[in-house]
Design an enzyme around this catalytic site. Structure first.
Site, PDB file in Angstrom:
ATOM      1  N   GLY A   1       0.865  -1.178   0.000  1.00 28.59           N
ATOM      2  CA  GLY A   1       0.000   0.000   0.000  1.00 28.59           C
ATOM      3  C   GLY A   1       0.898   1.222   0.000  1.00 28.59           C
ATOM      4  O   GLY A   1       1.869   1.267  -0.741  1.00 28.59           O
TER       5      GLY A   1
ATOM      6  N   SER B   1       5.919  -5.546  -0.906  1.00 26.61           N
ATOM      7  CA  SER B   1       5.949  -4.142  -1.346  1.00 26.61           C
ATOM      8  C   SER B   1       6.251  -3.200  -0.167  1.00 26.61           C
ATOM      9  O   SER B   1       7.370  -3.231   0.350  1.00 26.61           O
ATOM     10  CB  SER B   1       4.628  -3.824  -2.048  1.00 26.61           C
ATOM     11  N   ALA B   2       5.303  -2.394   0.292  1.00 22.75           N
ATOM     12  CA  ALA B   2       5.566  -1.497   1.425  1.00 22.75           C
ATOM     13  C   ALA B   2       6.057  -2.266   2.649  1.00 22.75           C
ATOM     14  O   ALA B   2       6.910  -1.781   3.400  1.00 22.75           O
ATOM     15  CB  ALA B   2       4.305  -0.706   1.780  1.00 22.75           C
TER      16      ALA B   2
ATOM     17  N   HIS C   1       9.052  -3.422  -6.763  1.00 23.41           N
ATOM     18  CA  HIS C   1       8.482  -3.129  -8.098  1.00 23.41           C
ATOM     19  C   HIS C   1       9.550  -2.501  -8.997  1.00 23.41           C
ATOM     20  O   HIS C   1       9.240  -1.618  -9.800  1.00 23.41           O
ATOM     21  CB  HIS C   1       7.307  -2.152  -8.021  1.00 23.41           C
TER      22      HIS C   1
ATOM     23  N   GLU D   1       9.394  -7.245 -10.053  1.00 22.64           N
ATOM     24  CA  GLU D   1       8.174  -7.971  -9.710  1.00 22.64           C
ATOM     25  C   GLU D   1       8.353  -9.458 -10.006  1.00 22.64           C
ATOM     26  O   GLU D   1       8.917  -9.830 -11.039  1.00 22.64           O
ATOM     27  CB  GLU D   1       7.004  -7.390 -10.472  1.00 22.64           C
TER      28      GLU D   1
END
Lengths: 243, 243
Positions: free
Chosen positions: B89, B122-123, B159, B197
């Site tokens: 997020g 991710s985050a 990413h 990714e």
């Protein structure tokens, strides 16, 4: 008072630095009687190299420009400035340096109270708005606050980019990122103008005109709770000052 | 001690949430004797909706998961946790919320001192590293500090995206942004692993293995002052712990 020229980008593909906007830049400063500009280089690490590049471009426009990093007394330089140009680079670095040097208030006073023309490109455009919350840059340094010069009460996202329907990349699109900003609960995040490359804002007091050199590629406006809306060249966006 | 599983992304194109990494996630938790996971949803605004999505995916993996936002005593929940998953997020929102709730230290202690497995996507992967200086997200909120959990002494850029040679866009490429981080004068910014990714890190104590499901698309390593270097699947990146 405010006289602003806010570019999305400094360079268009295959172009020279600021070339695509040269006529606009010349008019902006000369019509306001400015021939000598104070350059703020703090979005980049190498201030000397940055000044050389920008000085060359401005000298082709017939304008004299000197970088503030060489001034012995930066506060006096700001107080005596006829015009400002804040160049692109890393927005966090730009804002942190201006906080560290305690120069934001002086620049704000010159532009708002004395009507000194302010031109920004990319990070320099973010700096002119309410805060830098919609920069695309990496937070390579940590400023005291994200609050910026606040000449405009809304946000700009420079280099605005539409989602690529063929992309396999799953990172957030620009539109998703802006919707995260507008999704913060209990906070009335201001509108965000997604300014595509080749577009700019001309602001004179209470009038905001959207300009651009690429047809049908001007700007996309995001207002919290509303469907995003396209705006074309010569749109009057002054209503954003009253929201 | 540290047992980490750090994914670049939660979703691959056309895939379901976490589907591409399902076997790895199952092994990571079950081999460590974990069947019940504490979920940290703070990178998103809607914690209830986020929990539902993640709970569904984990239940297909045969794992129970509950979000910390529903706990009456979050500190106790962390102190008793068998395993953590921190979802993606907005990284600034994630970090700020954890600072505001004063939970970072407790999570750090559980993972470093007690060897509790930590999975991030991710985050959540940014959060596991030294700081969030190489996030791709917009600074929609302002955390007290950019320092993160520090399980790894270097940075990850999730990413990670190569420059598109056909792009007309003049915004900075990911590589340029990372070089701005490494260009800060008088600061020894740590290495940055650009994790494409479909790639992830498996970390067990002092061993870091690079894994991925897309051939020749694993990761690009940026070390200050050196030429960036590609690393392929099954590379041993443990040397990054000693830099």
């Amino acid at each position: 008072m405010r006289k602003l020229l806010l570019l999305s980008t400094s360079v268009l593909q295959n172009g020279k630095y600021l070339e695509y906007a040269s006529d606009v830049i010349k008019s902006f400063f000369t019509e306001n009687g400015v021939s000598k500009i104070v350059f703020i280089p703090y979005a980049a690490h190498d201030h000397d190299a940055y000044e050389r590049k920008v000085k060359d471009a401005f000298s082709e426009f017939g304008l004299e420009l000197n970088s503030i990093h060489k001034s012995g007394n930066q506060l006096s330089t700001i107080k005596e400035a006829q015009g400002f140009f804040v160049g692109g680079g890393n927005t966090f670095l730009l804002l942190k340096t201006l906080y560290d040097l305690n120069l934001l208030e002086a620049i704000r006073d010159r532009v708002v109270q004395d009507g000194v023309p302010y031109m920004g490109a990319s990070a320099g455009t973010n700096l002119a708005t309410v805060n830098i919350c919609t920069t695309n840059d990496m937070p390579i340094v940590h400023p005291t606050s994200l609050d910026a010069l606040g000449f405009l009460p809304f946000n700009i996202n420079p280099h605005y980019l539409d989602p690529d329907p063929n992309s396999k990349h799953m990172g957030e699109t620009r539109e998703t990122r802006i919707s995260e900003y507008h999704g913060i609960p209990n906070v009335c995040s201001p509108p965000v103008l997604g300014l595509r490359e080749g577009s700019w804002l001309q602001v004179k007091d209470d009038q905001i005109l959207l300009k651009g050199c690429i047809p049908n590629q001007c700007a996309r406006l995001f207002i919290r709770g509303q469907i995003p809306k396209e705006h074309e060249v010569n749109s009057d966006l002054s209503f954003l000052l009253k929201m």
